[in-house]
Design an enzyme around this catalytic site. Structure first.
Site, short mmCIF file in Angstrom:
data_model
loop_
_atom_site.label_atom_id
_atom_site.label_comp_id
_atom_site.label_asym_id
_atom_site.label_seq_id
_atom_site.Cartn_x
_atom_site.Cartn_y
_atom_site.Cartn_z
N ARG A 289 0.71 -1.18 -0.17
CA ARG A 289 -0.15 0.02 0.05
C ARG A 289 0.79 1.25 -0.04
NH1 ARG A 289 -2.76 -3.69 2.96
NH2 ARG A 289 -1.49 -3.10 4.76
N GLU B 283 5.76 -9.97 15.37
CA GLU B 283 5.29 -10.64 16.66
C GLU B 283 5.60 -12.16 16.61
OE1 GLU B 283 1.52 -9.44 17.65
OE2 GLU B 283 1.47 -10.35 19.26
P1 AMP Z 1 4.91 -2.68 11.17
O1 AMP Z 1 6.15 -3.20 10.65
O2 AMP Z 1 4.59 -3.25 12.39
O3 AMP Z 1 5.05 -1.13 11.72
O4 AMP Z 1 3.46 -2.75 10.06
C1 AMP Z 1 3.60 -1.87 9.21
C2 AMP Z 1 3.11 -2.65 8.02
O5 AMP Z 1 2.10 -3.42 8.34
C3 AMP Z 1 2.48 -1.47 6.99
O6 AMP Z 1 3.02 -1.71 5.62
C4 AMP Z 1 1.07 -1.73 7.08
O7 AMP Z 1 0.62 -1.71 5.64
C5 AMP Z 1 0.71 -2.78 7.86
N1 AMP Z 1 -0.10 -2.85 8.92
C6 AMP Z 1 0.04 -3.17 10.25
N2 AMP Z 1 -0.95 -2.92 10.85
C7 AMP Z 1 -1.87 -2.61 10.22
C8 AMP Z 1 -3.21 -2.26 10.69
N3 AMP Z 1 -3.82 -2.31 12.00
N4 AMP Z 1 -3.92 -1.94 9.52
C9 AMP Z 1 -3.36 -1.82 8.30
N5 AMP Z 1 -2.10 -2.28 7.93
C10 AMP Z 1 -1.42 -2.64 9.00
#
Ligand code: AMP
Length: 179
Positions: free
Chosen positions: A66, A103
């Site tokens: 995205r 996680e």
């Molecule tokens: P992180 O690596 O944990 O910061 O996760 C970020 C990535 O996961 C991004 O590319 C987001 O598109 C996706 N992502 C994580 N959590 C969500 C959520 N609650 N809603 C939508 N996309 C998420």
């Protein structure tokens, strides 16, 4: 039909929360209603690029998948190039890879070794900052190829996950909508 400039509150109202997707306990932030609305999509890009003018940025780097949508539109707006950071195994040429912890388990992302010239001024863009693992790994890849990261930008930040802690602490980080 509203004609005032798009605000972060307008974008927040359009983001759809989908409970328990893709797994129980996750509140998924669905940005497709923002993309489908011409005024909100343009407004989101205007807000994301607000600090920058054409000529100040060489490339906008987007994170699979995205992040590509916002980064590509921001790149056109800033007359900059677009560079993808993809999940491992998707880019056809020589790559650098970076693993990061989730996680449960881990993920690996990659960038073409010649995606940007050393010293290039780049913005790093993704749709959402959660734990910061993805964007932190993306920043590491950009530092490995010698890019100068000007700013890291997100449409959405899940503040309670403290993702900023996993990003380089000397860089500006901005998000339009925070939960
Ligand atoms: P992180 O690596 O944990 O910061 O996760 C970020 C990535 O996961 C991004 O590319 C987001 O598109 C996706 N992502 C994580 N959590 C969500 C959520 N609650 N809603 C939508 N996309 C998420």
């Amino acid at each position: 039909m509203s004609h005032h400039p798009v605000t972060p509150q307008d974008i927040e109202k359009a983001i759809r929360n989908v409970a328990d997707f893709p797994q129980p306990g996750i509140q998924f932030k669905d940005i497709t209603p923002v993309l489908a609305d011409a005024r909100l999509f343009q407004g989101a890009i205007d807000l994301l690029t607000a600090h920058w003018q054409p000529g100040q940025v060489d490339a906008v780097v987007g994170i699979d998948a995205r992040g590509f949508i916002f980064a590509a539109a921001a790149a056109v707006q800033l007359k900059a190039g677009f560079v993808p950071i993809r999940k491992k195994g998707k880019l056809p040429f020589k790559t650098y890879e970076q693993a990061y912890d989730l996680e449960y388990g881990s993920n690996t992302i990659a960038i073409h070794v010649d995606a940007v010239k050393p010293g290039s001024r780049v913005l790093l863009v993704d749709d959402l900052l959660a734990t910061g693992g993805t964007a932190g790994a993306a920043a590491s890849l950009l530092q490995k190829i010698g890019a100068q990261i000007l700013e890291i930008d997100f449409l959405i930040e899940l503040k309670f996950l403290e993702g900023r802690k996993r990003l380089p602490d000397n860089l500006p980080v901005r998000s339009l909508v925070a939960y």
